[in-house]
Design a protein around this motif. Structure first.
Motif, short mmCIF file in Angstrom:
data_model
loop_
_atom_site.label_atom_id
_atom_site.label_comp_id
_atom_site.label_asym_id
_atom_site.label_seq_id
_atom_site.Cartn_x
_atom_site.Cartn_y
_atom_site.Cartn_z
N PRO A 144 13.64 -103.42 1.75
CA PRO A 144 12.86 -104.15 2.76
C PRO A 144 13.07 -103.66 4.18
O PRO A 144 12.17 -103.77 5.03
N GLU A 145 14.24 -103.13 4.47
CA GLU A 145 14.54 -102.68 5.83
C GLU A 145 14.20 -101.20 6.03
O GLU A 145 13.69 -100.81 7.08
N LEU A 146 14.45 -100.38 5.02
CA LEU A 146 14.35 -98.94 5.17
C LEU A 146 13.13 -98.32 4.49
O LEU A 146 12.70 -97.22 4.86
N GLY A 147 12.58 -99.00 3.49
CA GLY A 147 11.60 -98.38 2.61
C GLY A 147 10.42 -97.76 3.32
O GLY A 147 10.06 -96.60 3.07
N ARG A 148 9.78 -98.52 4.20
CA ARG A 148 8.57 -98.02 4.86
C ARG A 148 8.87 -96.77 5.68
O ARG A 148 8.10 -95.79 5.67
N THR A 149 9.99 -96.78 6.39
CA THR A 149 10.35 -95.65 7.23
C THR A 149 10.62 -94.40 6.42
O THR A 149 10.09 -93.32 6.71
N ILE A 150 11.42 -94.51 5.38
CA ILE A 150 11.78 -93.30 4.63
C ILE A 150 10.59 -92.78 3.82
O ILE A 150 10.47 -91.56 3.63
N ARG A 151 9.70 -93.66 3.40
CA ARG A 151 8.50 -93.17 2.70
C ARG A 151 7.61 -92.37 3.65
O ARG A 151 7.04 -91.35 3.28
N MET A 152 7.47 -92.86 4.89
CA MET A 152 6.66 -92.15 5.87
C MET A 152 7.26 -90.79 6.20
O MET A 152 6.55 -89.77 6.23
N ILE A 153 8.58 -90.75 6.42
CA ILE A 153 9.22 -89.48 6.75
C ILE A 153 9.14 -88.52 5.57
O ILE A 153 8.90 -87.32 5.74
N CYS A 154 9.30 -89.03 4.36
CA CYS A 154 9.22 -88.19 3.16
C CYS A 154 7.83 -87.56 3.04
O CYS A 154 7.71 -86.36 2.72
N GLU A 155 6.80 -88.32 3.32
CA GLU A 155 5.44 -87.79 3.28
C GLU A 155 5.27 -86.67 4.30
O GLU A 155 4.67 -85.63 4.01
N ASP A 156 5.79 -86.87 5.50
CA ASP A 156 5.69 -85.85 6.54
C ASP A 156 6.44 -84.58 6.13
O ASP A 156 5.95 -83.46 6.35
N GLU A 157 7.64 -84.73 5.57
CA GLU A 157 8.42 -83.55 5.19
C GLU A 157 7.70 -82.76 4.10
O GLU A 157 7.74 -81.53 4.07
N GLY A 158 7.03 -83.47 3.19
CA GLY A 158 6.22 -82.77 2.20
C GLY A 158 5.10 -81.98 2.83
O GLY A 158 4.79 -80.85 2.41
N ASN A 159 4.49 -82.54 3.87
CA ASN A 159 3.44 -81.82 4.60
C ASN A 159 3.99 -80.59 5.31
O ASN A 159 3.37 -79.53 5.32
N HIS A 160 5.16 -80.73 5.91
CA HIS A 160 5.78 -79.59 6.61
C HIS A 160 6.06 -78.45 5.64
O HIS A 160 5.83 -77.28 5.94
N LEU A 161 6.58 -78.81 4.47
CA LEU A 161 6.91 -77.78 3.48
C LEU A 161 5.64 -77.09 2.98
O LEU A 161 5.61 -75.87 2.83
N ALA A 162 4.59 -77.88 2.73
CA ALA A 162 3.33 -77.30 2.28
C ALA A 162 2.76 -76.34 3.33
O ALA A 162 2.26 -75.25 3.00
N TYR A 163 2.84 -76.73 4.58
CA TYR A 163 2.35 -75.89 5.67
C TYR A 163 3.11 -74.56 5.73
O TYR A 163 2.51 -73.49 5.90
N CYS A 164 4.43 -74.61 5.55
CA CYS A 164 5.22 -73.38 5.56
C CYS A 164 4.81 -72.45 4.42
O CYS A 164 4.65 -71.24 4.63
N HIS A 165 4.65 -73.00 3.23
CA HIS A 165 4.20 -72.19 2.09
C HIS A 165 2.87 -71.51 2.40
O HIS A 165 2.70 -70.30 2.20
N GLU A 166 1.91 -72.30 2.86
CA GLU A 166 0.56 -71.78 3.08
C GLU A 166 0.54 -70.69 4.14
O GLU A 166 -0.07 -69.63 3.95
N GLU A 167 1.22 -70.93 5.26
CA GLU A 167 1.19 -69.96 6.35
C GLU A 167 1.97 -68.69 6.00
O GLU A 167 1.56 -67.58 6.36
N LEU A 168 3.08 -68.83 5.28
CA LEU A 168 3.85 -67.64 4.90
C LEU A 168 3.10 -66.80 3.87
O LEU A 168 3.18 -65.56 3.89
N LEU A 169 2.38 -67.44 2.98
CA LEU A 169 1.56 -66.68 2.04
C LEU A 169 0.46 -65.92 2.78
O LEU A 169 0.13 -64.77 2.45
N ARG A 170 -0.11 -66.56 3.79
CA ARG A 170 -1.14 -65.89 4.59
C ARG A 170 -0.55 -64.69 5.33
O ARG A 170 -1.15 -63.61 5.37
#
Length: 261
Positions: A144-170
Protein backbone atom coordinates in the motif's frame (compact mmCIF):
# COMPACT_ATOMS: atom_id res chain seq x y z
CA UNK A 1 14.00 -17.90 6.29
CA UNK A 2 16.34 -15.41 4.62
CA UNK A 3 14.63 -14.33 1.38
CA UNK A 4 14.71 -11.16 -0.71
CA UNK A 5 11.18 -10.33 0.42
CA UNK A 6 11.92 -10.80 4.13
CA UNK A 7 15.14 -8.79 3.80
CA UNK A 8 13.44 -5.87 2.06
CA UNK A 9 10.53 -6.04 4.49
CA UNK A 10 12.92 -5.62 7.41
CA UNK A 11 14.51 -2.60 5.71
CA UNK A 12 11.12 -1.05 4.93
CA UNK A 13 9.76 -1.59 8.45
CA UNK A 14 12.57 0.38 10.15
CA UNK A 15 12.60 4.14 9.60
CA UNK A 16 16.39 4.43 9.79
CA UNK A 17 17.11 1.70 7.24
CA UNK A 18 14.26 2.87 4.99
CA UNK A 19 15.66 6.40 5.09
CA UNK A 20 19.11 5.14 4.07
CA UNK A 21 17.65 2.97 1.30
CA UNK A 22 15.57 5.80 -0.20
CA UNK A 23 18.42 8.32 0.16
CA UNK A 24 20.82 6.07 -1.76
CA UNK A 25 18.22 5.42 -4.45
CA UNK A 26 17.24 9.10 -4.81
CA UNK A 27 20.87 10.20 -5.03
CA UNK A 28 21.60 7.77 -7.85
CA UNK A 29 18.51 8.83 -9.78
CA UNK A 30 19.33 12.52 -9.36
CA UNK A 31 22.84 11.90 -10.68
CA UNK A 32 21.44 10.04 -13.69
CA UNK A 33 19.04 12.89 -14.37
CA UNK A 34 21.86 15.44 -14.40
CA UNK A 35 24.09 13.30 -16.61
CA UNK A 36 21.41 12.67 -19.20
CA UNK A 37 20.41 16.33 -19.20
CA UNK A 38 23.97 17.39 -19.94
CA UNK A 39 24.42 14.73 -22.63
CA UNK A 40 21.20 15.83 -24.33
CA UNK A 41 22.47 19.41 -24.39
CA UNK A 42 25.82 18.37 -25.91
CA UNK A 43 24.71 15.80 -28.51
CA UNK A 44 26.63 16.38 -31.78
CA UNK A 45 24.68 17.87 -34.68
CA UNK A 46 24.91 14.62 -36.63
CA UNK A 47 22.91 12.84 -33.89
CA UNK A 48 20.47 15.55 -32.84
CA UNK A 49 17.53 13.19 -33.36
CA UNK A 50 18.62 11.44 -30.15
CA UNK A 51 18.46 14.59 -28.02
CA UNK A 52 14.70 14.39 -27.20
CA UNK A 53 15.05 10.74 -26.14
CA UNK A 54 18.05 11.45 -23.94
CA UNK A 55 16.15 14.41 -22.45
CA UNK A 56 13.21 12.11 -21.73
CA UNK A 57 15.57 9.59 -20.09
CA UNK A 58 16.95 12.32 -17.84
CA UNK A 59 13.45 13.55 -16.97
CA UNK A 60 12.48 10.02 -15.93
CA UNK A 61 15.53 9.77 -13.67
CA UNK A 62 14.71 13.13 -12.08
CA UNK A 63 11.16 11.90 -11.51
CA UNK A 64 12.44 8.74 -9.82
CA UNK A 65 14.54 10.83 -7.45
CA UNK A 66 11.45 12.86 -6.53
CA UNK A 67 9.46 9.67 -5.99
CA UNK A 68 11.98 8.23 -3.55
CA UNK A 69 12.10 11.53 -1.69
CA UNK A 70 8.29 11.57 -1.62
CA UNK A 71 8.34 8.16 0.07
CA UNK A 72 10.49 9.70 2.78
CA UNK A 73 8.15 12.66 3.17
CA UNK A 74 5.22 10.29 3.59
CA UNK A 75 6.89 9.09 6.77
CA UNK A 76 8.05 12.57 7.72
CA UNK A 77 11.67 11.52 7.24
CA UNK A 78 14.54 13.58 5.85
CA UNK A 79 17.18 12.20 3.46
CA UNK A 80 20.57 11.29 4.92
CA UNK A 81 24.01 11.76 3.33
CA UNK A 82 24.95 8.86 1.07
CA UNK A 83 28.11 7.03 2.21
CA UNK A 84 30.74 7.20 -0.52
CA UNK A 85 31.18 3.45 -0.63
CA UNK A 86 27.48 3.03 -1.49
CA UNK A 87 27.49 5.63 -4.28
CA UNK A 88 27.00 3.39 -7.32
CA UNK A 89 27.11 6.14 -9.95
CA UNK A 90 30.25 7.76 -8.52
CA UNK A 91 32.07 4.43 -8.34
CA UNK A 92 31.04 3.59 -11.90
CA UNK A 93 32.47 6.90 -13.10
CA UNK A 94 35.73 6.12 -11.31
CA UNK A 95 35.84 2.84 -13.25
CA UNK A 96 35.31 4.71 -16.52
CA UNK A 97 31.64 3.83 -16.91
CA UNK A 98 29.63 6.79 -18.12
CA UNK A 99 30.99 9.95 -19.66
CA UNK A 100 33.34 11.85 -17.36
CA UNK A 101 31.66 14.65 -15.44
CA UNK A 102 34.54 16.96 -16.30
CA UNK A 103 33.65 16.52 -19.97
CA UNK A 104 29.95 17.00 -19.34
CA UNK A 105 30.53 20.26 -17.48
CA UNK A 106 32.23 21.79 -20.51
CA UNK A 107 30.04 23.46 -23.11
CA UNK A 108 31.68 21.55 -25.95
CA UNK A 109 29.71 19.23 -28.24
CA UNK A 110 30.25 15.53 -27.67
CA UNK A 111 31.44 13.29 -30.50
CA UNK A 112 29.56 10.45 -32.16
CA UNK A 113 31.97 8.09 -30.40
CA UNK A 114 30.96 9.61 -27.04
CA UNK A 115 27.29 8.89 -27.76
CA UNK A 116 28.03 5.30 -28.80
CA UNK A 117 29.94 4.82 -25.55
CA UNK A 118 27.18 6.49 -23.51
CA UNK A 119 24.47 4.26 -24.98
CA UNK A 120 26.59 1.14 -24.51
CA UNK A 121 27.21 1.99 -20.87
CA UNK A 122 23.51 2.75 -20.42
CA UNK A 123 22.60 -0.65 -21.86
CA UNK A 124 24.57 -2.29 -19.03
CA UNK A 125 23.43 -0.10 -16.14
CA UNK A 126 19.80 -0.08 -17.26
CA UNK A 127 19.83 -3.89 -17.26
CA UNK A 128 20.83 -3.76 -13.60
CA UNK A 129 18.19 -1.16 -12.81
CA UNK A 130 15.48 -3.12 -14.61
CA UNK A 131 16.45 -6.36 -12.83
CA UNK A 132 16.38 -4.68 -9.42
CA UNK A 133 13.04 -2.99 -9.99
CA UNK A 134 11.47 -6.22 -11.23
CA UNK A 135 12.63 -7.87 -8.00
CA UNK A 136 11.08 -5.06 -5.95
CA UNK A 137 7.82 -5.35 -7.87
CA UNK A 138 7.72 -9.09 -7.16
CA UNK A 139 8.25 -8.37 -3.47
CA UNK A 140 6.21 -5.18 -3.02
CA UNK A 141 4.16 -4.55 -6.14
CA UNK A 142 0.96 -4.68 -4.09
CA UNK A 143 2.34 -2.87 -1.04
CA UNK A 144 0.00 0.00 0.00
CA UNK A 145 2.86 2.42 0.65
CA UNK A 146 5.40 1.42 -2.00
CA UNK A 147 3.53 -0.45 -4.71
CA UNK A 148 2.47 2.40 -6.97
CA UNK A 149 5.90 4.02 -6.90
CA UNK A 150 7.94 0.92 -7.65
CA UNK A 151 5.58 -0.19 -10.42
CA UNK A 152 5.94 3.21 -12.11
CA UNK A 153 9.74 3.17 -11.81
CA UNK A 154 9.88 -0.43 -13.06
CA UNK A 155 7.88 0.53 -16.14
CA UNK A 156 10.25 3.41 -16.85
CA UNK A 157 13.35 1.22 -16.44
CA UNK A 158 11.89 -1.23 -18.93
CA UNK A 159 11.45 1.65 -21.38
CA UNK A 160 15.04 2.80 -20.84
CA UNK A 161 16.37 -0.68 -21.51
CA UNK A 162 14.25 -1.05 -24.66
CA UNK A 163 15.49 2.32 -25.93
CA UNK A 164 19.13 1.27 -25.41
CA UNK A 165 18.60 -1.97 -27.34
CA UNK A 166 16.89 -0.20 -30.23
CA UNK A 167 19.41 2.62 -30.58
CA UNK A 168 22.45 0.35 -30.24
CA UNK A 169 21.11 -1.97 -32.91
CA UNK A 170 20.62 1.04 -35.17
CA UNK A 171 24.18 2.22 -34.48
CA UNK A 172 25.52 -1.29 -35.06
CA UNK A 173 23.84 -1.38 -38.45
CA UNK A 174 25.39 2.02 -39.21
CA UNK A 175 28.90 0.62 -38.75
CA UNK A 176 29.58 1.10 -35.03
CA UNK A 177 29.27 -2.62 -34.22
CA UNK A 178 32.92 -3.28 -33.20
CA UNK A 179 32.91 -0.33 -30.79
CA UNK A 180 29.52 -1.27 -29.34
CA UNK A 181 30.58 -4.87 -28.68
CA UNK A 182 33.90 -3.87 -27.14
CA UNK A 183 32.42 -1.20 -24.87
CA UNK A 184 29.53 -3.42 -23.77
CA UNK A 185 31.90 -6.16 -22.64
CA UNK A 186 34.23 -3.77 -20.82
CA UNK A 187 31.33 -2.02 -19.14
CA UNK A 188 29.62 -5.23 -18.03
CA UNK A 189 32.78 -6.63 -16.42
CA UNK A 190 33.40 -3.34 -14.62
CA UNK A 191 29.77 -2.96 -13.53
CA UNK A 192 29.51 -6.38 -11.89
CA UNK A 193 32.51 -5.54 -9.68
CA UNK A 194 31.06 -2.17 -8.71
CA UNK A 195 27.68 -3.75 -8.01
CA UNK A 196 29.32 -6.36 -5.76
CA UNK A 197 31.26 -3.72 -3.82
CA UNK A 198 28.25 -1.42 -3.43
CA UNK A 199 26.01 -4.33 -2.38
CA UNK A 200 28.50 -5.33 0.31
CA UNK A 201 28.74 -1.74 1.54
CA UNK A 202 24.96 -1.24 1.62
CA UNK A 203 24.41 -4.50 3.49
CA UNK A 204 27.13 -3.57 5.99
CA UNK A 205 25.39 -0.26 6.71
CA UNK A 206 21.98 -1.94 6.94
CA UNK A 207 23.42 -4.55 9.28
CA UNK A 208 24.63 -1.88 11.67
CA UNK A 209 21.32 -0.02 11.56
CA UNK A 210 19.25 -3.18 12.04
CA UNK A 211 21.66 -4.85 14.48
CA UNK A 212 22.15 -8.00 12.44
CA UNK A 213 24.22 -10.77 13.97
CA UNK A 214 27.68 -11.49 12.59
CA UNK A 215 26.41 -14.80 11.27
CA UNK A 216 23.57 -13.17 9.34
CA UNK A 217 25.83 -10.47 7.92
CA UNK A 218 28.34 -13.11 6.87
CA UNK A 219 25.60 -15.13 5.17
CA UNK A 220 24.39 -12.12 3.21
CA UNK A 221 27.95 -11.23 2.20
CA UNK A 222 28.50 -14.80 1.03
CA UNK A 223 25.37 -14.54 -1.11
CA UNK A 224 26.66 -11.32 -2.71
CA UNK A 225 30.02 -12.93 -3.47
CA UNK A 226 28.26 -15.97 -4.93
CA UNK A 227 26.19 -13.71 -7.17
CA UNK A 228 29.35 -11.98 -8.36
CA UNK A 229 31.02 -15.34 -9.08
CA UNK A 230 28.03 -16.36 -11.20
CA UNK A 231 28.11 -13.08 -13.11
CA UNK A 232 31.88 -13.22 -13.58
CA UNK A 233 31.67 -16.75 -14.97
CA UNK A 234 29.11 -15.84 -17.60
CA UNK A 235 26.08 -14.15 -16.09
CA UNK A 236 27.43 -10.81 -17.36
CA UNK A 237 26.52 -11.86 -20.90
CA UNK A 238 22.86 -11.03 -20.30
CA UNK A 239 24.00 -7.40 -19.99
CA UNK A 240 25.58 -7.20 -23.44
CA UNK A 241 23.28 -9.02 -25.85
CA UNK A 242 21.20 -6.87 -28.20
CA UNK A 243 17.76 -7.74 -29.53
CA UNK A 244 15.00 -5.67 -31.03
CA UNK A 245 12.59 -4.86 -28.16
CA UNK A 246 8.85 -5.29 -28.24
CA UNK A 247 8.57 -1.69 -27.04
CA UNK A 248 9.63 0.32 -30.09
CA UNK A 249 10.11 4.04 -29.64
CA UNK A 250 9.94 3.56 -25.86
CA UNK A 251 11.24 7.07 -25.12
CA UNK A 252 9.27 8.93 -27.76
CA UNK A 253 7.19 11.71 -26.26
CA UNK A 254 7.35 13.47 -22.89
CA UNK A 255 7.98 11.78 -19.55
CA UNK A 256 4.96 10.70 -17.51
CA UNK A 257 4.27 12.82 -14.48
CA UNK A 258 4.79 11.63 -10.93
CA UNK A 259 1.81 10.62 -8.79
CA UNK A 260 0.85 13.13 -6.14
CA UNK A 261 1.58 12.26 -2.50
Amino acid sequence: MLSARSLFQEIVDCDDSFRLFCSIAASGEDQGGWENGRIAALVPESMRELAPKITRHGADEDKHGRLFNALLKQRQLDPVPVPRETDYTMLLEQRGIGLAHEKLRRDEPLTEQDIVVYLSHSRVTEQRAADQMELLVRCFGDHPELGRTIRMICEDEGNHLAYCHEELLRLTAAGHGPTVRRVLREAALAEIRVHRDVSLAVMAHMGRVLHWSKARSALLAAGIHARYAYERLGGWRRMVDLRMPERRGALDGPAATSPAF
